[in-house]
Design a protein around this motif. Structure first.
Motif, PDB file in Angstrom:
ATOM      1  N   UNK A 124       0.972  -1.114  -0.009  1.00 32.14           N
ATOM      2  CA  UNK A 124       0.047  -0.064   0.029  1.00 32.14           C
ATOM      3  C   UNK A 124       0.712   1.210   0.007  1.00 32.14           C
ATOM      4  N   UNK A 125       2.151   1.188  -0.256  1.00 32.77           N
ATOM      5  CA  UNK A 125       2.803   2.345  -0.453  1.00 32.77           C
ATOM      6  C   UNK A 125       2.391   3.359  -1.334  1.00 32.77           C
ATOM      7  N   UNK A 126       2.440   4.661  -0.867  1.00 38.07           N
ATOM      8  CA  UNK A 126       1.946   5.668  -1.744  1.00 38.07           C
ATOM      9  C   UNK A 126       3.093   6.549  -2.561  1.00 38.07           C
ATOM     10  N   UNK A 127       3.280   6.224  -3.851  1.00 35.41           N
ATOM     11  CA  UNK A 127       4.267   6.725  -4.626  1.00 35.41           C
ATOM     12  C   UNK A 127       3.866   7.915  -5.668  1.00 35.41           C
ATOM     13  N   UNK A 128       4.470   9.087  -5.214  1.00 36.76           N
ATOM     14  CA  UNK A 128       4.058  10.311  -6.050  1.00 36.76           C
ATOM     15  C   UNK A 128       5.265  10.632  -7.047  1.00 36.76           C
ATOM     16  N   UNK A 129       4.839  10.744  -8.248  1.00 35.33           N
ATOM     17  CA  UNK A 129       5.927  10.966  -9.605  1.00 35.33           C
ATOM     18  C   UNK A 129       5.457  12.414 -10.022  1.00 35.33           C
ATOM     19  N   UNK A 130       6.402  13.190 -10.059  1.00 39.06           N
ATOM     20  CA  UNK A 130       6.298  14.230 -11.136  1.00 39.06           C
ATOM     21  C   UNK A 130       5.916  13.866 -12.446  1.00 39.06           C
ATOM     22  N   UNK A 131       4.850  14.486 -13.158  1.00 39.86           N
ATOM     23  CA  UNK A 131       4.262  13.827 -14.316  1.00 39.86           C
ATOM     24  C   UNK A 131       5.318  14.363 -15.612  1.00 39.86           C
ATOM     25  N   UNK A 132       6.540  13.985 -15.546  1.00 39.50           N
ATOM     26  CA  UNK A 132       7.302  14.376 -16.753  1.00 39.50           C
ATOM     27  C   UNK A 132       7.764  13.024 -17.131  1.00 39.50           C
ATOM     28  N   UNK A 189      10.668   2.225 -16.413  1.00 39.45           N
ATOM     29  CA  UNK A 189      11.717   1.251 -17.132  1.00 39.45           C
ATOM     30  C   UNK A 189      12.588   0.736 -15.937  1.00 39.45           C
ATOM     31  N   UNK A 190      12.822   1.292 -15.098  1.00 36.76           N
ATOM     32  CA  UNK A 190      14.101   0.876 -14.161  1.00 36.76           C
ATOM     33  C   UNK A 190      13.520   0.287 -12.793  1.00 36.76           C
ATOM     34  N   UNK A 191      12.674   0.820 -12.157  1.00 34.11           N
ATOM     35  CA  UNK A 191      12.145   0.672 -10.706  1.00 34.11           C
ATOM     36  C   UNK A 191      11.204  -0.162 -10.682  1.00 34.11           C
ATOM     37  N   UNK A 192      10.055  -0.075 -11.406  1.00 36.54           N
ATOM     38  CA  UNK A 192       8.674  -0.868 -11.511  1.00 36.54           C
ATOM     39  C   UNK A 192       8.915  -2.636 -11.493  1.00 36.54           C
ATOM     40  N   UNK A 193       9.839  -2.825 -12.132  1.00 37.54           N
ATOM     41  CA  UNK A 193      10.279  -4.344 -12.145  1.00 37.54           C
ATOM     42  C   UNK A 193      10.613  -4.764 -10.725  1.00 37.54           C
ATOM     43  N   UNK A 194      11.133  -3.947  -9.903  1.00 43.51           N
ATOM     44  CA  UNK A 194      11.863  -4.545  -8.659  1.00 43.51           C
ATOM     45  C   UNK A 194      10.734  -4.269  -7.448  1.00 43.51           C
ATOM     46  N   UNK A 195       9.671  -3.517  -7.788  1.00 47.28           N
ATOM     47  CA  UNK A 195       8.534  -3.573  -6.913  1.00 47.28           C
ATOM     48  C   UNK A 195       7.644  -4.779  -6.752  1.00 47.28           C
ATOM     49  N   UNK A 196       7.562  -5.200  -5.544  1.00 49.46           N
ATOM     50  CA  UNK A 196       7.141  -6.582  -5.394  1.00 49.46           C
ATOM     51  C   UNK A 196       5.749  -6.458  -4.351  1.00 49.46           C
ATOM     52  N   UNK A 197       5.546  -5.355  -4.106  1.00 46.62           N
ATOM     53  CA  UNK A 197       4.000  -5.143  -3.259  1.00 46.62           C
ATOM     54  C   UNK A 197       3.066  -4.382  -3.901  1.00 46.62           C
ATOM     55  N   UNK A 198       2.069  -4.357  -3.683  1.00 43.61           N
ATOM     56  CA  UNK A 198       0.889  -3.233  -4.214  1.00 43.61           C
ATOM     57  C   UNK A 198       1.075  -2.053  -3.642  1.00 43.61           C
ATOM     58  N   UNK A 199       1.050  -1.132  -4.659  1.00 44.10           N
ATOM     59  CA  UNK A 199       1.273   0.449  -4.384  1.00 44.10           C
ATOM     60  C   UNK A 199       0.171   1.167  -5.003  1.00 44.10           C
ATOM     61  N   UNK A 200       0.227   2.510  -4.771  1.00 42.19           N
ATOM     62  CA  UNK A 200      -0.774   3.354  -5.079  1.00 42.19           C
ATOM     63  C   UNK A 200       0.170   4.394  -5.927  1.00 42.19           C
ATOM     64  N   UNK A 201      -0.262   4.978  -6.874  1.00 38.38           N
ATOM     65  CA  UNK A 201       0.553   5.920  -7.762  1.00 38.38           C
ATOM     66  C   UNK A 201      -0.215   7.346  -7.986  1.00 38.38           C
ATOM     67  N   UNK A 229      -0.494  -2.603  -9.138  1.00 38.17           N
ATOM     68  CA  UNK A 229      -1.140  -1.108  -8.968  1.00 38.17           C
ATOM     69  C   UNK A 229      -2.599  -1.122  -8.558  1.00 38.17           C
ATOM     70  N   UNK A 230      -2.593  -0.865  -7.289  1.00 37.89           N
ATOM     71  CA  UNK A 230      -3.916  -0.621  -6.596  1.00 37.89           C
ATOM     72  C   UNK A 230      -4.759   0.395  -7.297  1.00 37.89           C
ATOM     73  N   UNK A 231      -4.176   1.754  -7.507  1.00 41.63           N
ATOM     74  CA  UNK A 231      -4.930   2.995  -8.116  1.00 41.63           C
ATOM     75  C   UNK A 231      -4.134   4.003  -8.488  1.00 41.63           C
ATOM     76  N   UNK A 232      -4.370   4.792  -9.462  1.00 38.11           N
ATOM     77  CA  UNK A 232      -3.413   5.689 -10.270  1.00 38.11           C
ATOM     78  C   UNK A 232      -4.367   6.961 -10.137  1.00 38.11           C
ATOM     79  N   UNK A 233      -3.763   7.979  -9.336  1.00 34.02           N
ATOM     80  CA  UNK A 233      -4.315   9.201  -9.207  1.00 34.02           C
ATOM     81  C   UNK A 233      -3.474  10.140 -10.016  1.00 34.02           C
ATOM     82  N   UNK A 234      -4.390  10.943 -10.871  1.00 32.56           N
ATOM     83  CA  UNK A 234      -3.524  12.027 -11.875  1.00 32.56           C
ATOM     84  C   UNK A 234      -4.441  12.978 -12.126  1.00 32.56           C
TER      85      UNK A 234
END
Length: 130
Positions: A55-63, A72-84, A107-112
């Motif tokens: 359930x980690x909440x990850x905030x990405x600047x939309x760039x 391309x680099x980090x997502x493949x290493x994530x092994x738990x459900x997350x919110x974006x 991916x539990x939910x993507x807010x944008x």
């Protein structure tokens, strides 16, 4: 003058608040262009990914640079459900290059903001994107 704080119980949140409640972030700019505060959340790095909790909440600047690094680099290493949460830009998201990730099982939910509805519909992501 006294001001009631009752509205705080029902405050409308938007994606710009993502910096306030994210567990980890990836920023495009060192400091937001028009922001006068800094998130207390740690930057998401390769070293931090194994420590993510369910359930980690990850905030990405939309760039594109940030999204490419994450998907391309980090997502493949994530092994738990997350919110974006993607924000800090007026660009479309999910951008068509990243729409395929709406079907990500973790991916539990993507807010944008500014959704590219064709991309959302194409990848049947209407249940995951808000």
């Amino acid at each position: 003058v006294a001001i009631s704080l009752d509205q705080d119980d029902n405050k409308i949140m938007n994606t710009l608040a993502g910096l306030d409640f994210a567990d980890t972030i990836i920023r495009h700019y060192e400091h937001g262009r028009n922001l006068h505060f800094h998130s207390k959340a740690p930057y998401l790095t390769e070293d931090l990914v194994p420590c993510l909790q369910n359930g980690t909440i990850i905030q990405l600047d939309n760039h594109n640079k940030v999204l490419s690094y994450f998907f391309d680099k980090l997502r493949a290493e994530i092994k738990v459900p997350y919110l974006l949460i993607t924000s800090q830009s007026d660009g479309d998201n999910p951008w068509f290059h990243y729409g395929e990730h709406l079907s990500d099982d973790l991916l539990m939910k993507w807010y944008g903001t500014n959704p590219d509805l064709e991309t959302v519909d194409k990848y049947n992501g209407t249940l995951k994107f808000e």
